[in-house]
Design an enzyme around this catalytic site. Structure first.
Site, PDB file in Angstrom:
ATOM      1  N   ASP A  62       0.844  -1.199   0.000  1.00  0.00           N
ATOM      2  CA  ASP A  62       0.000   0.000   0.000  1.00  0.00           C
ATOM      3  C   ASP A  62       0.882   1.253   0.000  1.00  0.00           C
ATOM      4  O   ASP A  62       0.378   2.383  -0.065  1.00  0.00           O
ATOM      5  CB  ASP A  62      -1.011  -0.003   1.155  1.00  0.00           C
ATOM      6  CG  ASP A  62      -0.362   0.005   2.520  1.00  0.00           C
ATOM      7  OD1 ASP A  62       0.879  -0.101   2.603  1.00  0.00           O
ATOM      8  OD2 ASP A  62      -1.111   0.102   3.528  1.00  0.00           O
ATOM      9  N   SER A  63       2.209   1.060   0.013  1.00  0.00           N
ATOM     10  CA  SER A  63       3.134   2.175  -0.243  1.00  0.00           C
ATOM     11  C   SER A  63       2.835   2.778  -1.619  1.00  0.00           C
ATOM     12  O   SER A  63       3.307   3.864  -1.932  1.00  0.00           O
ATOM     13  CB  SER A  63       4.589   1.701  -0.178  1.00  0.00           C
ATOM     14  OG  SER A  63       4.786   0.539  -0.965  1.00  0.00           O
ATOM     15  N   ASP A 101      -1.248  -6.175  -0.452  1.00  0.00           N
ATOM     16  CA  ASP A 101      -1.279  -5.526   0.857  1.00  0.00           C
ATOM     17  C   ASP A 101      -2.693  -5.035   1.160  1.00  0.00           C
ATOM     18  O   ASP A 101      -3.261  -4.236   0.400  1.00  0.00           O
ATOM     19  CB  ASP A 101      -0.316  -4.320   0.790  1.00  0.00           C
ATOM     20  CG  ASP A 101       0.324  -4.006   2.119  1.00  0.00           C
ATOM     21  OD1 ASP A 101       0.037  -4.708   3.102  1.00  0.00           O
ATOM     22  OD2 ASP A 101       1.128  -3.059   2.157  1.00  0.00           O
ATOM     23  N   LYS A 131      -1.154  -9.449   2.788  1.00  0.00           N
ATOM     24  CA  LYS A 131      -0.410  -8.999   3.971  1.00  0.00           C
ATOM     25  C   LYS A 131      -1.297  -8.045   4.746  1.00  0.00           C
ATOM     26  O   LYS A 131      -2.031  -7.265   4.143  1.00  0.00           O
ATOM     27  CB  LYS A 131       0.878  -8.286   3.559  1.00  0.00           C
ATOM     28  CG  LYS A 131       1.623  -7.644   4.725  1.00  0.00           C
ATOM     29  CD  LYS A 131       3.004  -7.172   4.343  1.00  0.00           C
ATOM     30  CE  LYS A 131       3.065  -5.767   3.802  1.00  0.00           C
ATOM     31  NZ  LYS A 131       2.507  -4.722   4.681  1.00  0.00           N
ATOM     32  N   GLU A 133      -1.318  -5.526   8.539  1.00  0.00           N
ATOM     33  CA  GLU A 133      -0.477  -4.948   9.590  1.00  0.00           C
ATOM     34  C   GLU A 133      -1.065  -5.223  10.969  1.00  0.00           C
ATOM     35  O   GLU A 133      -2.280  -5.166  11.155  1.00  0.00           O
ATOM     36  CB  GLU A 133      -0.364  -3.422   9.381  1.00  0.00           C
ATOM     37  CG  GLU A 133       0.330  -3.048   8.091  1.00  0.00           C
ATOM     38  CD  GLU A 133       0.506  -1.530   7.926  1.00  0.00           C
ATOM     39  OE1 GLU A 133       0.190  -0.770   8.859  1.00  0.00           O
ATOM     40  OE2 GLU A 133       0.977  -1.128   6.844  1.00  0.00           O
ATOM     41  N   GLU A 200       9.336  -4.275  10.402  1.00  0.00           N
ATOM     42  CA  GLU A 200       9.769  -2.977   9.838  1.00  0.00           C
ATOM     43  C   GLU A 200      10.289  -2.033  10.917  1.00  0.00           C
ATOM     44  O   GLU A 200       9.644  -1.829  11.959  1.00  0.00           O
ATOM     45  CB  GLU A 200       8.589  -2.319   9.096  1.00  0.00           C
ATOM     46  CG  GLU A 200       8.944  -0.950   8.533  1.00  0.00           C
ATOM     47  CD  GLU A 200       7.959  -0.417   7.507  1.00  0.00           C
ATOM     48  OE1 GLU A 200       7.021  -1.156   7.116  1.00  0.00           O
ATOM     49  OE2 GLU A 200       8.134   0.740   7.079  1.00  0.00           O
TER      50      GLU A 200
END
Ligand code: KIV
Length: 306
Positions: A62-63, A101, A131, A133, A200
């Site tokens: 999602d960057s 993501d 993925k 978070e 991270e």
């Protein structure tokens, strides 16, 4: 003699194309002591290049909100943004394991939303895994996805969707208490069924301790060399994003400068009239041209002397 089908396969193409890496193979790399590589990609052209380079996993992160869409954080990214870009990536990559993501708000609201949105990555985008978070707070969601056949990668430490709670993109797990929580979170995510975990922006010793205490691969970004694998954002690696470079990212090429130089040359050549030249133009038969000119009025622009 017809080729033997693997047990459980239906007619049509093979479920997993011949040279494609699989999630069990990624997991086995940890036990085999082989480092795992992962990079982000967001479109078909770069997915093809990352795949060609032999990278094991491609993350459609999602960057993309920051490096492709110009947002200041990843928070505004939607499922529709992710699904469209992930689908493009899957059309470019044939070897790497593909991970989509889950954007902010797509899995926190309910188990049902998480299942529906994660399924979109598999059905509409051709992703192999998703993925999401978080640590202990997402364990039930991870379990629900895994129990329903969706492979999940965890993500702990600096989880950018929580950037405003953190007060910025800051190194996490610096105290013994916070580090212990992170290591416990990794164990819980493994138990819930994650096949690997991104760690991270945490001190290297913390990532090393977490890596030694779980059986699934850890993929570090700003987490030191002892993780089982590494991931970076493609734009940081290639120098595609101006002068800003996070401390943990290594710039392997300055592609941005090469692009600007090429585009300046194009701009110059068009302005001075040297592009397009004969090599880059199409011609027509003299007779056709003469016939055409006969029927036309006089040109308003004086003929160019060559
Ligand atoms: O969105 C992303 O690209 C990521 C990586 C930085 C791990 O989550």
């Amino acid at each position: 003699m017809p080729e033997q089908q693997p047990a459980g396969a239906y007619g049509g193409g093979p479920a997993i194309p011949p040279k494609k890496l699989t999630i069990p193979e990624i997991v086995a790399m940890k036990a085999g002591g082989k480092k795992i590589t992962m990079l982000t990609a967001y479109d078909v052209a770069f997915a093809r290049l990352v795949d060609q380079a032999g990278v094991d996993m491609i993350l459609v992160g999602d960057s993309l909100g920051m490096v492709m869409l110009g947002y200041p954080t990843t928070v505004p990214v939607t499922m529709d943004d992710m699904v469209r870009h992930a689908a493009a990536v899957s059309r470019g990559a044939t070897h790497a394991v593909l991970v989509g993501d889950m954007p902010f708000g797509s899995y926190q609201t309910s188990r049902e939303d998480a299942l529906r949105n994660a399924s979109r990555f598999l059905k509409e985008s051709g992703m192999d895994a998703v993925k999401l978070e978080g640590g202990h707070e997402v364990v039930d969601t991870v379990r629900a996805l895994v129990e329903n056949g969706i492979a999940v990668m965890g993500h702990v430490g600096l989880t950018p969707q929580r950037v405003s709670q953190f007060g910025g993109f800051k190194v996490q797990a610096k105290s013994a208490t916070a580090a212990r929580q992170l290591i416990d979170d990794c164990a819980s995510l493994e138990q819930a069924g994650c096949f690997s975990i991104v760690i991270e922006s945490v001190p290297a010793p913390v990532a090393a301790m977490a890596t030694d205490r779980i059986g699934i691969p850890t993929i570090g970004i700003g987490a030191g060399r002892d993780c089982d694998g590494q991931v970076l954002v493609l734009h940081d690696v290639l120098g595609l994003f101006g002068d800003f470079k996070p401390k943990f990212a290594k710039r392997y090429a300055d592609v941005g400068s090469v692009v600007v130089e090429a585009l300046q040359q194009y701009d110059r050549e068009v302005r001075e009239g040297s592009f397009p030249d004969a090599e880059h133009s199409f011609t027509m038969k003299d007779a056709e041209r003469a016939a055409l000119e006969q029927g036309l009025s006089e040109p308003r622009r004086p003929k160019k002397v060559v």
